[in-house]
Design a protein around this motif. Sequence first.
Motif, PDB file in Angstrom:
ATOM      1  N   LYS A   9       0.828  -1.208   0.000  1.00 40.37           N
ATOM      2  CA  LYS A   9       0.000   0.000   0.000  1.00 40.37           C
ATOM      3  C   LYS A   9       0.866   1.262   0.000  1.00 40.37           C
ATOM      4  O   LYS A   9       0.553   2.239  -0.689  1.00 40.37           O
ATOM      5  N   GLU A  10       1.949   1.240   0.765  1.00 46.11           N
ATOM      6  CA  GLU A  10       2.849   2.391   0.779  1.00 46.11           C
ATOM      7  C   GLU A  10       3.509   2.592  -0.579  1.00 46.11           C
ATOM      8  O   GLU A  10       3.680   3.731  -1.040  1.00 46.11           O
ATOM      9  N   LEU A  11       3.870   1.494  -1.234  1.00 45.38           N
ATOM     10  CA  LEU A  11       4.475   1.601  -2.557  1.00 45.38           C
ATOM     11  C   LEU A  11       3.473   2.140  -3.586  1.00 45.38           C
ATOM     12  O   LEU A  11       3.850   2.888  -4.487  1.00 45.38           O
ATOM     13  N   MET A  12       2.224   1.757  -3.451  1.00 45.41           N
ATOM     14  CA  MET A  12       1.200   2.249  -4.368  1.00 45.41           C
ATOM     15  C   MET A  12       1.034   3.764  -4.246  1.00 45.41           C
ATOM     16  O   MET A  12       0.800   4.449  -5.248  1.00 45.41           O
ATOM     17  N   GLU A  13       1.173   4.303  -3.040  1.00 45.07           N
ATOM     18  CA  GLU A  13       1.100   5.752  -2.870  1.00 45.07           C
ATOM     19  C   GLU A  13       2.267   6.454  -3.570  1.00 45.07           C
ATOM     20  O   GLU A  13       2.103   7.544  -4.119  1.00 45.07           O
ATOM     21  N   VAL A  14       3.441   5.809  -3.544  1.00 44.34           N
ATOM     22  CA  VAL A  14       4.591   6.380  -4.253  1.00 44.34           C
ATOM     23  C   VAL A  14       4.359   6.337  -5.761  1.00 44.34           C
ATOM     24  O   VAL A  14       4.653   7.293  -6.481  1.00 44.34           O
ATOM     25  N   GLU A  16       1.532   6.391  -7.358  1.00 44.30           N
ATOM     26  CA  GLU A  16       0.500   7.357  -7.727  1.00 44.30           C
ATOM     27  C   GLU A  16       0.976   8.800  -7.639  1.00 44.30           C
ATOM     28  O   GLU A  16       0.253   9.715  -8.037  1.00 44.30           O
ATOM     29  N   GLY A  17       2.174   9.030  -7.098  1.00 42.63           N
ATOM     30  CA  GLY A  17       2.726  10.378  -7.026  1.00 42.63           C
ATOM     31  C   GLY A  17       2.247  11.188  -5.849  1.00 42.63           C
ATOM     32  O   GLY A  17       2.394  12.417  -5.843  1.00 42.63           O
ATOM     33  N   ARG A  18       1.714  10.550  -4.835  1.00 45.12           N
ATOM     34  CA  ARG A  18       1.241  11.282  -3.668  1.00 45.12           C
ATOM     35  C   ARG A  18       2.394  11.754  -2.788  1.00 45.12           C
ATOM     36  O   ARG A  18       2.261  12.761  -2.092  1.00 45.12           O
ATOM     37  N   ILE A  19       3.500  11.036  -2.806  1.00 42.11           N
ATOM     38  CA  ILE A  19       4.651  11.411  -1.984  1.00 42.11           C
ATOM     39  C   ILE A  19       5.641  12.250  -2.784  1.00 42.11           C
ATOM     40  O   ILE A  19       6.175  13.245  -2.283  1.00 42.11           O
ATOM     41  N   SER A  20       5.904  11.873  -4.006  1.00 43.65           N
ATOM     42  CA  SER A  20       6.846  12.596  -4.855  1.00 43.65           C
ATOM     43  C   SER A  20       6.440  12.405  -6.304  1.00 43.65           C
ATOM     44  O   SER A  20       6.043  11.296  -6.702  1.00 43.65           O
ATOM     45  N   VAL A  21       6.570  13.471  -7.106  1.00 48.02           N
ATOM     46  CA  VAL A  21       6.254  13.389  -8.534  1.00 48.02           C
ATOM     47  C   VAL A  21       7.493  13.051  -9.358  1.00 48.02           C
ATOM     48  O   VAL A  21       7.387  12.898 -10.582  1.00 48.02           O
ATOM     49  N   ASN A  22       8.640  12.926  -8.711  1.00 49.30           N
ATOM     50  CA  ASN A  22       9.869  12.562  -9.417  1.00 49.30           C
ATOM     51  C   ASN A  22       9.720  11.163 -10.013  1.00 49.30           C
ATOM     52  O   ASN A  22       9.317  10.229  -9.319  1.00 49.30           O
ATOM     53  N   PRO A  23      10.029  10.985 -11.305  1.00 53.93           N
ATOM     54  CA  PRO A  23       9.826   9.669 -11.929  1.00 53.93           C
ATOM     55  C   PRO A  23      10.739   8.575 -11.405  1.00 53.93           C
ATOM     56  O   PRO A  23      10.389   7.394 -11.493  1.00 53.93           O
ATOM     57  N   HIS A  24      11.911   8.942 -10.880  1.00 51.35           N
ATOM     58  CA  HIS A  24      12.836   7.900 -10.419  1.00 51.35           C
ATOM     59  C   HIS A  24      12.291   7.107  -9.233  1.00 51.35           C
ATOM     60  O   HIS A  24      12.215   5.868  -9.310  1.00 51.35           O
ATOM     61  N   PRO A  25      11.889   7.736  -8.111  1.00 49.97           N
ATOM     62  CA  PRO A  25      11.333   6.925  -7.018  1.00 49.97           C
ATOM     63  C   PRO A  25      10.043   6.222  -7.403  1.00 49.97           C
ATOM     64  O   PRO A  25       9.756   5.119  -6.898  1.00 49.97           O
ATOM     65  N   ARG A  26       9.267   6.806  -8.297  1.00 49.93           N
ATOM     66  CA  ARG A  26       8.038   6.143  -8.722  1.00 49.93           C
ATOM     67  C   ARG A  26       8.330   4.889  -9.536  1.00 49.93           C
ATOM     68  O   ARG A  26       7.655   3.863  -9.380  1.00 49.93           O
ATOM     69  N   SER A  27       9.328   4.949 -10.414  1.00 53.48           N
ATOM     70  CA  SER A  27       9.694   3.758 -11.187  1.00 53.48           C
ATOM     71  C   SER A  27      10.300   2.682 -10.287  1.00 53.48           C
ATOM     72  O   SER A  27      10.036   1.485 -10.489  1.00 53.48           O
ATOM     73  N   VAL A  28      11.083   3.085  -9.293  1.00 54.51           N
ATOM     74  CA  VAL A  28      11.629   2.115  -8.345  1.00 54.51           C
ATOM     75  C   VAL A  28      10.507   1.440  -7.569  1.00 54.51           C
ATOM     76  O   VAL A  28      10.537   0.229  -7.305  1.00 54.51           O
ATOM     77  N   ALA A  29       9.478   2.205  -7.200  1.00 57.98           N
ATOM     78  CA  ALA A  29       8.339   1.635  -6.489  1.00 57.98           C
ATOM     79  C   ALA A  29       7.609   0.615  -7.359  1.00 57.98           C
ATOM     80  O   ALA A  29       7.121  -0.407  -6.852  1.00 57.98           O
ATOM     81  N   VAL A  30       7.538   0.865  -8.667  1.00 60.10           N
ATOM     82  CA  VAL A  30       6.910  -0.104  -9.573  1.00 60.10           C
ATOM     83  C   VAL A  30       7.703  -1.402  -9.598  1.00 60.10           C
ATOM     84  O   VAL A  30       7.135  -2.502  -9.553  1.00 60.10           O
ATOM     85  N   TYR A  31       9.037  -1.300  -9.643  1.00 55.97           N
ATOM     86  CA  TYR A  31       9.867  -2.507  -9.621  1.00 55.97           C
ATOM     87  C   TYR A  31       9.683  -3.278  -8.305  1.00 55.97           C
ATOM     88  O   TYR A  31       9.676  -4.513  -8.296  1.00 55.97           O
ATOM     89  N   LYS A  32       9.546  -2.554  -7.202  1.00 56.68           N
ATOM     90  CA  LYS A  32       9.379  -3.212  -5.911  1.00 56.68           C
ATOM     91  C   LYS A  32       8.028  -3.907  -5.782  1.00 56.68           C
ATOM     92  O   LYS A  32       7.860  -4.782  -4.915  1.00 56.68           O
ATOM     93  N   LEU A  33       7.078  -3.543  -6.634  1.00 57.35           N
ATOM     94  CA  LEU A  33       5.773  -4.204  -6.604  1.00 57.35           C
ATOM     95  C   LEU A  33       5.776  -5.543  -7.340  1.00 57.35           C
ATOM     96  O   LEU A  33       4.753  -6.242  -7.351  1.00 57.35           O
ATOM     97  N   ILE A  34       6.902  -5.904  -7.941  1.00 51.37           N
ATOM     98  CA  ILE A  34       6.967  -7.170  -8.674  1.00 51.37           C
ATOM     99  C   ILE A  34       6.776  -8.358  -7.731  1.00 51.37           C
ATOM    100  O   ILE A  34       6.106  -9.338  -8.072  1.00 51.37           O
ATOM    101  N   ARG A  35       7.334  -8.261  -6.531  1.00 51.67           N
ATOM    102  CA  ARG A  35       7.216  -9.376  -5.585  1.00 51.67           C
ATOM    103  C   ARG A  35       5.768  -9.663  -5.200  1.00 51.67           C
ATOM    104  O   ARG A  35       5.321 -10.806  -5.316  1.00 51.67           O
ATOM    105  N   PRO A  36       4.983  -8.678  -4.742  1.00 55.91           N
ATOM    106  CA  PRO A  36       3.577  -8.990  -4.462  1.00 55.91           C
ATOM    107  C   PRO A  36       2.769  -9.284  -5.724  1.00 55.91           C
ATOM    108  O   PRO A  36       1.752  -9.988  -5.659  1.00 55.91           O
ATOM    109  N   ALA A  37       3.203  -8.742  -6.882  1.00 60.74           N
ATOM    110  CA  ALA A  37       2.470  -9.000  -8.121  1.00 60.74           C
ATOM    111  C   ALA A  37       2.574 -10.459  -8.539  1.00 60.74           C
ATOM    112  O   ALA A  37       1.661 -10.993  -9.175  1.00 60.74           O
ATOM    113  N   ARG A  38       3.657 -11.123  -8.208  1.00 57.92           N
ATOM    114  CA  ARG A  38       3.771 -12.550  -8.504  1.00 57.92           C
ATOM    115  C   ARG A  38       2.768 -13.368  -7.714  1.00 57.92           C
ATOM    116  O   ARG A  38       2.236 -14.380  -8.209  1.00 57.92           O
TER     117      ARG A  38
END
Length: 313
Positions: A9-14, A16-38
């Motif tokens: 849930k915390e990664l999803m907020e990142v 969605e850009g609620r914490i930062s609009v910078n694309p780098h942390p948002r893309s890292v958050a997408v990669y970190k969602l791979i584990r629960p996505a499996r």
Amino acid sequence: NLGTEQASKELMEVVEGRISVNPHPRSVAVYKLIRPARENPSVYRPVFMSLIENSAENPQVRMAAITALTYCYPSTADLQKLAIRSWFEPSEQVSTYIYSTLKTLSQLPSSVSEFDGLKNKAEITLPLCKPSTAGYQTSRNLQVVHFIESLRTAVSQKLQWTSSEESFYPRSIFTSTQVMGLASNADTLETSFYMQGAEYVLDKLYEMYSDFKNQGKGPQPEVTLNKSEIKQKMSKLNIRDEKKETPEAHFTLKMLGLQKLYSFDEEYVREIVNRITAELPKYQSELEKGMDFEHMKLMDLVGSEYAYPTESG
């Protein structure tokens, strides 16, 4: 990501850009969602598809979503959407990334049964994708798998190269090596490098080299006059310098259970340039003769602990 629901849930907020609009942390958050996505592909597959189909989204975040989608057991229809989208995609980086992803999936070896389903879907979908012949300046997603018959083990090597249309230099580079055996899998090496504002750093290095080269020659009136004339003409034509990104770089290294992060920003770069400019004349003679440095580091890579009951407790 620990794989828990709260962490996701915390990664999803990142993302969605609620914490930062910078694309780098948002893309890292997408990669970190791979584990629960499996574990829950039906939950995260629509999230990744919505990021990919949003043309207004940053290409770096969209390319991360394309990578994450391949771990969600996508259907043939999902991959066909990606292939058809490559023909109408406004971003060349995303279009070439889609093609390279489908091509590398279609070339996976058939000796590894884990990739059979994804390989067959990619082979069916690849003819629908827009071919790409671009090179260094475009993004790439590559994966090479070798199966060692004697060890019954597969070695997977991944390379994700993402670029931007604003800079000649790559935006991020990700490499990993994984050993997949019959009993377990092991991530032997993983590196991640992110960089922005490389042009700014090079300009500062050129200026520092020019100042060092002209040191002791006295002021140069011709150069000063030319610079002032150029500034006056640009001011009359209302031409302003392009706003450059602040220099920033992050390098992450994972190996044998250890993780190390190297990072620097604009302030760190400015401090280094000022220090070198101020102290270089002092050590110029020593640099010409040569300087010796010693570095020692101790690492305990292997260890074990045992706990067992005794008579005393």
